[in-house]
Design an enzyme around this catalytic site. Structure first.
Site, short mmCIF file in Angstrom:
data_model
loop_
_atom_site.label_atom_id
_atom_site.label_comp_id
_atom_site.label_asym_id
_atom_site.label_seq_id
_atom_site.Cartn_x
_atom_site.Cartn_y
_atom_site.Cartn_z
N CYS A 2 -35.67 92.99 10.93
CA CYS A 2 -35.79 93.32 9.52
C CYS A 2 -36.66 93.02 8.58
O CYS A 2 -37.09 91.85 8.76
CB CYS A 2 -34.29 93.48 9.17
SG CYS A 2 -32.98 93.91 10.22
N GLY A 28 -38.84 97.39 10.29
CA GLY A 28 -37.75 98.03 10.54
C GLY A 28 -37.82 99.63 9.90
O GLY A 28 -38.15 99.92 8.84
N ASN A 102 -32.19 89.23 7.11
CA ASN A 102 -33.02 89.40 8.44
C ASN A 102 -32.77 88.13 9.29
O ASN A 102 -32.96 87.00 9.06
CB ASN A 102 -34.43 89.07 8.08
CG ASN A 102 -35.35 89.25 8.89
OD1 ASN A 102 -36.61 88.51 8.62
ND2 ASN A 102 -35.28 89.56 10.09
N TYR A 242 -46.90 89.23 17.11
CA TYR A 242 -46.69 90.82 17.16
C TYR A 242 -45.97 91.26 16.05
O TYR A 242 -46.59 92.32 15.34
CB TYR A 242 -45.74 91.19 18.42
CG TYR A 242 -45.28 92.48 18.00
CD1 TYR A 242 -45.99 93.56 18.61
CD2 TYR A 242 -44.24 92.79 17.66
CE1 TYR A 242 -45.59 95.06 18.51
CE2 TYR A 242 -43.40 94.05 17.72
CZ TYR A 242 -44.29 95.41 17.97
OH TYR A 242 -43.76 96.47 18.00
P1 5GP Z 1 -44.20 97.03 27.54
O1 5GP Z 1 -45.32 97.37 28.45
O2 5GP Z 1 -43.79 95.86 27.75
O3 5GP Z 1 -43.02 98.33 27.72
O4 5GP Z 1 -44.49 97.23 25.96
C1 5GP Z 1 -45.39 96.18 25.38
C2 5GP Z 1 -45.83 96.82 23.87
O5 5GP Z 1 -44.76 96.81 23.23
C3 5GP Z 1 -47.03 96.01 23.26
O6 5GP Z 1 -47.83 96.76 22.73
C4 5GP Z 1 -45.99 95.43 22.19
O7 5GP Z 1 -47.00 95.46 21.14
C5 5GP Z 1 -45.01 96.06 22.16
N1 5GP Z 1 -43.92 95.23 21.55
C6 5GP Z 1 -43.69 94.08 21.76
N2 5GP Z 1 -42.49 93.68 21.49
C7 5GP Z 1 -41.93 94.48 21.00
C8 5GP Z 1 -40.59 95.00 20.09
O8 5GP Z 1 -39.86 94.00 19.98
N3 5GP Z 1 -40.27 96.26 19.52
C9 5GP Z 1 -41.20 97.07 19.70
N4 5GP Z 1 -41.15 98.29 19.29
N5 5GP Z 1 -42.32 96.89 20.44
C10 5GP Z 1 -42.57 95.64 20.90
MG MG Z 2 -48.21 97.23 20.85
#
Ligand code: 5GP
Ligand code: MG
Ligand code: SF4
Length: 460
Positions: A2, A28, A102, A242
């Site tokens: 958040c 978020g 958060n 990230y």
């Molecule tokens: P995967 O291939 O594992 O399904 O997705 C990887 C992608 O998800 C990466 O591009 C990364 O930036 C993104 N990502 C990593 N952690 C998170 C998260 O906690 N939430 C979301 N929405 N995306 C994530």
């Molecule tokens: Mg990504």
């Protein structure tokens, strides 16, 4: 995950909160809320959806006062309903109080059950409400002491903002896992999850709220307290990998700089003969720049991202399975056809998105695909606020690098090492970060109940 924002001593507090939350929207997208104070009472507005949609001008006009706290929510603990939207605002015997949070409390079930047996009635399933109940029960006579009383009974990773009619309190957990920064805007004070919010408002960044620090902002100005003494900082390294916005400053360094370093180090650790480096937008781009700089392989925009995909877009269930990623990303054939491509992304969580991206790159004519990840294998769940649906099925927890290479259908995979990540964020031995999702070394003890809850989520 958040984002939180607070402002004290500004004639247009609600509008500033609106802008601040807009600059934290990446943290978020599920719901947004603002609570203001005019010195005598609180005014609350909470809506599902994005900040820009949640607060039409007439709504902001209603939120009068010179102090405000706000929240953007990415559901972690709790369900996805308007009742879960924050800030929480309630009236109790000490007067009205609102809380924006958060993070995640790791012993919350026990505290909650205990409160329920004593007669407390909860409106929501979110952790934050527990804090409000604990504060209401406190016998202490000022807000800071009541909050300290409440926080003594919970354990976890949190950054909190609390607003009453007269004052605002900001607090960061003793390990400083979640971010919180302090700034000045004209004569007043601003607090935010990230400095990106200050940049938009032209506020001056002063410093981070320190781990374990509790700040009281009221008519007398700002006072700092350390109710738990000072502890070593264990900041969430995944913020740097990230979550945080690249222009945000942490530790006097921009997140962008750190991500470029991750890519540079990745090029050292996992070199490959190739024709082009392509970053997965947006999160993989800074690391792709670093990889290109260090390897000398030219960087190209081989994937283009659409910025107009809302979370509400309806995806056909069975017919077009890859629709989701195609809506967001599109391959540029002229960049990829006949090329040996290095694809750089920040993390692999479940692997399902990466797999679709690689398929897309191959379909555009790439000859070879070498996947490079600017963080180590994500093997362990996060109990400190980043347990999104993505976290629940970690491919690296149960598969070897060879198996992942096969699953993703790429020629090679290279993950950044833990040492490489530490070097990139300037923390040589990892002593000042939480790296638990990569190493399994959890700085804050997690109750069995919370671990079980996580296991149940994995099963769903
Ligand atoms: P995967 O291939 O594992 O399904 O997705 C990887 C992608 O998800 C990466 O591009 C990364 O930036 C993104 N990502 C990593 N952690 C998170 C998260 O906690 N939430 C979301 N929405 N995306 C994530
Ligand atoms: Mg990504
Ligand atoms: Fe951040 Fe990972 Fe620690 Fe969670 S486990 S706080 S995502 S470093």
């Amino acid at each position: 995950m958040c984002g939180i924002f607070g402002i004290y001593g500004h004639p247009e507090a609600a509008k500033m909160a609106y802008l601040g939350l807009h600059a934290l929207q990446h943290r978020g997208q599920e719901s947004a809320g603002i609570v203001t104070s005019d010195g005598t009472r609180l005014y609350t507005s909470r809506k599902m959806g994005l900040v820009a949609d949640a607060f039409p001008p007439c709504e902001l006009e209603r939120l009068v006062g010179s102090a405000a706290i706000g929240h953007v929510r990415y559901s972690t603990a709790g369900e996805s309903r308007i009742q879960e939207a924050q800030p929480f605002a309630v009236g109790c015997r000490h007067g009205s109080v609102a809380v924006a949070h958060n993070g995640n409390f790791v012993n919350v079930e026990a505290v909650r059950t205990n409160l329920e047996t004593k007669g407390s009635i909860f409106q929501s399933s979110a952790d934050t409400e527990v804090i409000v109940h604990l504060m209401a029960r406190s016998q202490a006579d000022d807000l800071a002491a009541r909050l300290t009383d409440a926080l003594r009974q919970v354990r976890g990773a949190y950054s909190l903002l609390v607003l009453t009619a007269e004052s605002m309190v900001a607090c960061r957990d003793p390990f400083g896992v979640r971010p919180l920064v302090l700034g000045r805007l004209r004569g007043g004070f601003v607090l935010a999850s990230e400095t990106s919010a200050f940049r938009l408002l032209d506020a001056t960044y002063i410093r981070e709220v320190e781990p374990g620090e509790l700040l009281v902002v009221d008519g007398n100005g700002l006072t700092s307290h350390f109710p738990w003494g000072r502890q070593e900082r264990r900041f969430c390294v995944f913020e740097q990998v990230y979550f945080a916005r690249p222009d945000t400053i942490i530790d006097d360094r921009t997140i962008y700089q750190d991500r470029v370093r991750m890519g540079q180090r990745l090029a050292d650790e996992h070199p490959v003969e190739a024709d082009v480096v392509v970053g997965v937008p947006d999160s993989g781009l800074p690391a792709a720049i670093g990889y290109s700089q260090k390897s000398g392989i030219p960087l190209e925009l081989g994937l283009i991202r659409s910025h107009y995909v809302g979370r509400t877009f309806i995806e056909p269930q069975q017919s077009i399975r890859h629709f989701g990623v195609k809506l967001k990303l599109s391959a540029v054939e002229t960049v990829l056809v006949g090329k040996r491509v290095v694809v750089v992304d920040d993390s692999i969580v479940r692997g399902t998105t990466c797999r679709k991206i690689i398929k897309m790159i191959r379909a555009a004519g790439a000859k070879e695909v070498h996947f490079r990840v600017s963080s180590p294998p994500t093997k362990f769940p996060c109990y400190y606020g980043i347990d999104t649906p993505h976290r629940r099925e970690l491919i690296a927890a149960s598969h070897s690098v060879e198996e992942i290479t096969q699953f993703l259908d790429c020629d090679t995979i290279g993950y950044l090492s833990v040492e490489g990540l530490r070097w990139s964020v300037g923390d040589q031995d990892g002593a000042h970060h939480c790296e638990a999702c990569f190493t399994g070394d959890y700085p804050i003890e997690v109750s069995d109940h919370v671990r079980e809850r996580q296991l149940k989520l994995v099963g769903t």
